[in-house]
Design an enzyme around this catalytic site. Sequence first.
Site, mmCIF file in Angstrom:
data_model
loop_
_atom_site.group_PDB
_atom_site.id
_atom_site.type_symbol
_atom_site.label_atom_id
_atom_site.label_comp_id
_atom_site.label_asym_id
_atom_site.label_seq_id
_atom_site.Cartn_x
_atom_site.Cartn_y
_atom_site.Cartn_z
ATOM 1 N N ASP A 11 -1.416 -5.211 0.275
ATOM 2 C CA ASP A 11 -1.816 -3.856 0.596
ATOM 3 C C ASP A 11 -1.197 -3.551 1.960
ATOM 4 O OD1 ASP A 11 -3.333 -1.399 0.392
ATOM 5 O OD2 ASP A 11 -4.707 -2.258 1.865
ATOM 6 N N ASP A 13 -2.127 -0.690 4.678
ATOM 7 C CA ASP A 13 -3.018 -0.349 5.791
ATOM 8 C C ASP A 13 -4.209 -1.302 5.840
ATOM 9 O OD1 ASP A 13 -1.267 1.811 6.161
ATOM 10 O OD2 ASP A 13 -2.480 3.110 4.875
#
Length: 188
Positions: A11, A13
Site C-alpha cells: 500500500d 500512504d
Amino acid sequence: MSAPSPAVFLDRDGVINLDTGYTHKVEDLVILPGVAKGCRRLIEAGFKLVIVTNQSGIARGLYTKSDYQRFTERLLELLATQSVHFHGVYFCPHHQLGEIKQYSKDCDCRKPKPGMLLEASKDLSLDLSKSYMVGDRPSDLEAAVQAGVIGQVLIATGKVLTDEGIQKASFVADDFLAATDWILTNSK
C-alpha cells in the site's frame, strides 16, 4: 517463458510514505524510515515490488488524477535514487460516493476487492501463492486474502490498529523493516 515471480504488494500512504490524509501534494511527501532499505532487501531476495493504492480523493474531487500522478512520480524518483525500483504501480480512483461522476462507482479494483492485485499478477507474471501484502488497513489485507496472497502484514505506522486488522494479519509489524524481516524469514 519464465516461471511466475513472487511479489510484495505495498500500500502507498502509511506504508511507503507518511499518510497526511488524502495525501497528494508533492511538498507533503515524506518517505517513512526504513522503507528504502527494506525494499532493497526484498528486491535482493527476488521479489518484485508492486504498489497497490486506493485513491478515493480523486473520486471525491479532493485532488485530480494529475495530482496523484505527480506525487507518485516524485515518490518513485526519490526511491530510485536509493536503488529502489517498482515493477508496477496500480491505483483505484473510484468511490461509490464520489463527487466526480466518471469515478463514482462500485468497482473491482478498490480494496478490499482484489482487482489491482489480480491485474498486476496477470501483467507482471506473479505467483500470488508466494507473494505478500504490506498494508496499514484491514482492507489491504482482505484484498490480499481474496487474491490468494500467502502472507498479509499489517504495519503499525499507518492507521490505528483494529481488532479486525490484527485478526486478518499474518503478522503485525511495528515498522517497515520488521515487515521486511518477517517476509524474508517466512519466504524461505
